[in-house]
Design a protein around this motif. Structure first.
Motif, mmCIF file in Angstrom:
data_model
loop_
_atom_site.group_PDB
_atom_site.id
_atom_site.type_symbol
_atom_site.label_atom_id
_atom_site.label_comp_id
_atom_site.label_asym_id
_atom_site.label_seq_id
_atom_site.Cartn_x
_atom_site.Cartn_y
_atom_site.Cartn_z
ATOM 1 N N PHE A 20 55.953 72.108 110.983
ATOM 2 C CA PHE A 20 54.582 71.611 111.138
ATOM 3 C C PHE A 20 53.797 71.712 109.838
ATOM 4 C CE2 PHE A 20 55.512 71.856 115.663
ATOM 5 C CZ PHE A 20 54.878 70.711 116.125
ATOM 6 N N CYS A 21 54.095 72.699 109.026
ATOM 7 C CA CYS A 21 53.458 72.756 107.705
ATOM 8 C C CYS A 21 53.897 71.562 106.853
ATOM 9 C CB CYS A 21 53.814 74.068 107.000
ATOM 10 S SG CYS A 21 52.963 75.512 107.646
ATOM 11 N N ALA A 22 55.189 71.232 106.922
ATOM 12 C CA ALA A 22 55.687 70.074 106.178
ATOM 13 C C ALA A 22 55.016 68.796 106.664
ATOM 14 C CB ALA A 22 57.203 69.980 106.324
ATOM 15 N N LEU A 23 54.855 68.665 107.971
ATOM 16 C CA LEU A 23 54.185 67.485 108.522
ATOM 17 C C LEU A 23 52.723 67.437 108.095
ATOM 18 C CD1 LEU A 23 55.743 67.518 112.097
ATOM 19 C CD2 LEU A 23 56.079 65.737 110.375
ATOM 20 N N PHE A 24 52.084 68.587 108.060
ATOM 21 C CA PHE A 24 50.680 68.643 107.644
ATOM 22 C C PHE A 24 50.519 68.135 106.212
ATOM 23 C CE2 PHE A 24 47.332 70.931 105.376
ATOM 24 C CZ PHE A 24 46.221 70.598 106.127
ATOM 25 N N PHE A 25 51.367 68.631 105.316
ATOM 26 C CA PHE A 25 51.230 68.221 103.917
ATOM 27 C C PHE A 25 51.711 66.780 103.717
ATOM 28 C CE2 PHE A 25 51.210 72.894 103.362
ATOM 29 C CZ PHE A 25 50.006 73.000 102.678
ATOM 30 N N ALA A 26 52.694 66.333 104.507
ATOM 31 C CA ALA A 26 53.094 64.927 104.441
ATOM 32 C C ALA A 26 51.948 64.025 104.875
ATOM 33 C CB ALA A 26 54.323 64.694 105.325
ATOM 34 N N ASN A 82 57.673 50.939 105.644
ATOM 35 C CA ASN A 82 56.807 50.395 104.598
ATOM 36 C C ASN A 82 55.853 51.429 104.010
ATOM 37 O OD1 ASN A 82 57.780 47.722 104.939
ATOM 38 N ND2 ASN A 82 56.438 47.439 106.695
ATOM 39 N N ALA A 83 56.001 52.695 104.374
ATOM 40 C CA ALA A 83 55.007 53.702 104.006
ATOM 41 C C ALA A 83 54.811 53.818 102.502
ATOM 42 C CB ALA A 83 55.395 55.061 104.590
ATOM 43 N N ALA A 84 55.887 53.718 101.724
ATOM 44 C CA ALA A 84 55.750 53.856 100.271
ATOM 45 C C ALA A 84 54.809 52.792 99.718
ATOM 46 C CB ALA A 84 57.122 53.756 99.598
ATOM 47 N N TYR A 85 55.025 51.542 100.099
ATOM 48 C CA TYR A 85 54.164 50.455 99.644
ATOM 49 C C TYR A 85 52.744 50.611 100.188
ATOM 50 C CZ TYR A 85 57.709 47.645 97.299
ATOM 51 O OH TYR A 85 58.638 47.192 96.403
ATOM 52 N N ILE A 346 53.028 58.880 94.575
ATOM 53 C CA ILE A 346 53.092 60.128 95.341
ATOM 54 C C ILE A 346 53.921 60.007 96.619
ATOM 55 C CG2 ILE A 346 50.855 60.881 94.458
ATOM 56 C CD1 ILE A 346 49.644 60.095 97.183
ATOM 57 N N PHE A 347 54.370 58.793 96.959
ATOM 58 C CA PHE A 347 54.974 58.553 98.269
ATOM 59 C C PHE A 347 56.209 59.411 98.514
ATOM 60 C CE2 PHE A 347 57.475 55.767 95.557
ATOM 61 C CZ PHE A 347 58.760 55.906 96.068
ATOM 62 N N ALA A 348 56.982 59.728 97.463
ATOM 63 C CA ALA A 348 58.247 60.445 97.652
ATOM 64 C C ALA A 348 58.031 61.826 98.262
ATOM 65 C CB ALA A 348 58.989 60.568 96.322
ATOM 66 N N GLY A 349 56.920 62.459 97.925
ATOM 67 C CA GLY A 349 56.631 63.767 98.501
ATOM 68 C C GLY A 349 56.539 63.711 100.007
ATOM 69 N N LYS A 350 55.933 62.661 100.509
ATOM 70 C CA LYS A 350 55.826 62.490 101.960
ATOM 71 C C LYS A 350 57.209 62.377 102.595
ATOM 72 C CE LYS A 350 55.620 59.193 105.443
ATOM 73 N NZ LYS A 350 56.545 58.093 105.768
ATOM 74 N N GLU A 351 58.110 61.609 101.961
ATOM 75 C CA GLU A 351 59.446 61.416 102.524
ATOM 76 C C GLU A 351 60.237 62.718 102.558
ATOM 77 O OE1 GLU A 351 60.417 58.719 103.989
ATOM 78 O OE2 GLU A 351 58.589 57.649 103.439
#
Length: 666
Positions: A20-26, A82-85, A346-351
């Motif tokens: 859940f911490c990972a999801l929060f920061f994503a 499509n999240a990165a774009y 910054i998109f890669a951090g989310k993935e």
């Protein structure tokens, strides 16, 4: 007992907290730390509601206008691909709309709403002829005709888009036309600065949207194709339909032949072909990768950017995204998209964070299992491993492993494609297209495993120390000569409990953070009612396959390492099980990509023909790590319970969930 309970409870809690911490920061990343506002909902199309995710720059005032960009995903994907774009374009001031197209994600219309006809072409549209047999009749299942017509677009001439049986390509935008209209009518969208980007199937949808609005007040100023197919202007009414400022992102190692113009390699031969130079508006001598031809001012700008990646990873290629951002900016007037620089992404951090959340959630199933087996009902699942007398020697194990790997590898390309398109399954019941591909492969392997198990059973019965179904991981210590339905029932209930916990995490991720458990491409999503029904259609075949598979790999081919305790014993058992479970598809990976990387072409196309390339070859980069994770779970649960039921039923359920949760449905 209390000490064990506390240890496993702490581990379970720690894994879920990390998830859940990972999801929060994503979630913070997808909101760009407050710079992007995200909303979700449904928009109406002529055939039913389409799900969307809308990214809006924070702080836009009423009446303030921003560029609008529609994102269209590829086959077997959904809006989140499509999240990165979406993140990077919205960070720079664009309003970005990403949808679930027909038959994907949680949108209501099925893929059949795209339409189909009873013919197809074997070359790029406009280059075909009946005389050369490149325009030909097709038959077979509806899903086969849909797949054969993916590159047949609804704005093409009637020669292509209708047939004498009354069928038609009705909406090759897969809902994109309705979504583009929705985007253009948003209060803050500047209709003079609209664009489209699509990947794979979404590029055909993108062409279709651009054609539908060509010459109108809201025509797109730019289209970005991520692995797109080109066609001749003789295929459509080119006098009245034009396309403004088109960028083609070309994957060097694209597994799909139509995105390589049916050539084996992507290189100078592709760049300087008549089709490509016509697209660029230049000559073969002047054609070049990574170079803009034409003018943004009059909409004639064209560019082909060569990306050193494969088909599926194009959606998250940082260089391709940088070029796309710059392309939209230039097409919109040169200062439409604001800082940061296109390379600042910054998109890669989310993935990676969402991947961490998914792995932690899957790992949490192990401590949950350990807690549940402390309950007497589930505790009866626990039994010792079968006697060591029948373990495989090193030589026998390697002979069996080689046979297993070769059978799986040799059948994968053919049976997955057969199931995908032509296996005679009732299409009103078996509606998952890629799911049908795996069913085709699994059914053949099930037959092979049953035959070999019967032969092995008859041979083993003649020997001393015969341990029956117990040795196969399907019986109990108390009654080794019978299949234990008591163990099976308890395992079913136990797996249901574990799946419920995981589903709750997925539900919370979607509701609290607007995220799935995934990595670049879809894995786990909450179900719609229709997709939940499809899960129960596919799970019997998946369950039977994994039960027999685990019985052969975990139990019947157990070695001395299976009985070693501790981490060393686990690793000694796991690598063998992993090799058996994934070895066949790893063999196909080598066959596919080694010649491709050597500049010869994809192995499947070279050996078997382009029919056997494409979707199930490109799926391997997802399938291999997925099966490796499955092998960890299966190994752990077999060593703990002495039967294959828990591990096999769990991974069968996870696999069926992945297939039915969001991928293409008819």
């Amino acid at each position: 007992m209390k000490k064990k309970w506390g240890k496993w409870t702490a581990l379970l809690a720690a894994l879920l907290v990390v998830a859940f911490c990972a999801l929060f920061f994503a979630n913070r990343i997808q909101h760009a730390d407050g710079a992007i506002e995200i909303t979700q909902g449904y928009l109406e199309s002529d055939v039913g509601p389409l799900f969307y995710k809308l990214y809006t720059p924070a702080g836009l005032k009423s009446g303030e206008k921003a560029p609008g960009i529609l994102l269209l995903h590829g086959y077997q994907n959904d809006h989140e691909t499509n999240a990165a774009y979406a993140i990077e374009l919205a960070r720079r001031g664009a309003i970005v709309l990403s949808i679930d197209e027909y038959g994907h994600g949680v949108s209501v219309p099925g893929l059949k709403n795209r339409g189909y006809v009873n013919h197809s072409v074997k070359v790029n549209f406009g280059e075909d002829s009946v005389e050369d047999n490149t325009f030909r009749k097709t038959g077979g299942s509806v899903r086969y005709r849909i797949l054969m017509n993916f590159s047949n677009l609804s704005f093409f001439d009637e020669h292509y888009t209708t047939d004498d049986a009354g069928n038609a390509i009705t909406d090759s935008s897969c809902g994109g036309i309705a979504a583009y209209k929705f985007l253009s009518e948003l209060e803050n969208v500047d209709t003079a600065r609209l664009g489209i980007s699509g990947h794979s199937m979404g590029t055909w949808a993108g062409w279709s949207v651009a054609a539908a609005y060509s010459g109108t007040d809201i025509e797109p100023k730019a289209t970005v194709l991520q692995c797109g197919e080109l066609f001749r202007d003789t295929a459509y009414d080119s006098a009245n339909i034009h396309f403004n400022n088109v960028l083609l992102l070309q994957a060097k190692w694209d597994e799909f032949s139509y995105f390589r113009d049916y050539k084996h390699t992507v290189g100078e031969n592709l760049l300087r072909s008549d089709l490509r130079t016509e697209f660029l508006g230049t000559t073969a001598d002047e054609a070049a990768w990574d170079t803009t031809f034409g003018s943004f001012a009059d909409g004639s700008a064209r560019r082909m950017e060569l990306l050193y990646t494969n088909h599926r990873l194009t959606t998250h290629n940082a260089h391709g995204l940088k070029v796309a951002i710059e392309w939209f900016n230039d097409a919109f007037g040169g200062s439409a998209l604001v800082a940061p620089a296109a390379s600042d992404q910054i998109f890669a951090g989310k993935e990676w964070l969402v991947l961490l959340a998914m792995l932690c959630t899957i790992s949490a199933l192990i401590p949950l299992f350990e807690l549940l087996i402390m309950i007497p009902f589930f505790g009866k699942l626990m039994q010792p491993l079968p006697p060591k007398e029948n373990v495989k020697t090193k030589g026998k194990w390697w002979r069996g492993a080689l046979i297993t790997i070769l059978i799986a590898g040799a059948t994968y390309p053919f049976m997955t494609q057969l199931g995908h398109a032509l296996l005679p399954l009732p299409e009103g019941i078996f509606r998952m297209t890629v799911g049908n591909g795996f069913i085709g492969w699994y059914l053949l392997l099930i037959l092979v495993m049953i035959v070999t198990s019967v032969i092995g059973w008859r041979s083993a019965k003649k020997k001393d120390g015969f341990d029956g179904y117990y040795g196969m991981g399907l019986g109990s210590e108390a009654a080794p000569k019978r299949i234990s339905f008591g163990l099976l029932f308890r395992a079913c209930v136990l797996v249901l409990c574990m799946l419920c916990m995981m589903y709750l995490v997925v539900f919370a991720a979607e509701r609290l953070f607007m995220l799935d458990l995934r990595f670049i491409w879809p894995f786990f999503k909450t179900f719609t009612l229709t997709r939940f029904g499809q899960f129960f259609v596919y799970i019997p075949v998946f369950a039977l396959f994994f039960l027999l598979n685990n019985s052969k790999i975990m139990a019947s081919m157990r070695t001395e390492a299976t009985y070693q305790k501790g981490f060393k014993g686990f690793m000694g058992t796991w690598w063998r099980n992993a090799l058996l479970m994934v070895g066949g598809v790893l063999l196909i990976v080598l066959i596919e990509y080694i010649p491709f990387f050597l500049g010869i072409g994809p192995g499947a196309d070279l050996l078997f023909g382009s029919t056997f390339g494409g979707p199930f070859m490109s799926l391997l980069i997802l399938f291999v790590p997925q099966v490796i994770v499955f092998s960890v779970l299966c190994t752990y649960f077999y060593r703990r319970t002495g039967s294959v039921y828990t591990g096999a039923l769990l991974v069968a359920s996870l696999a069926a969930w992945i297939v039915t949760g969001g991928s293409s449905i008819l």
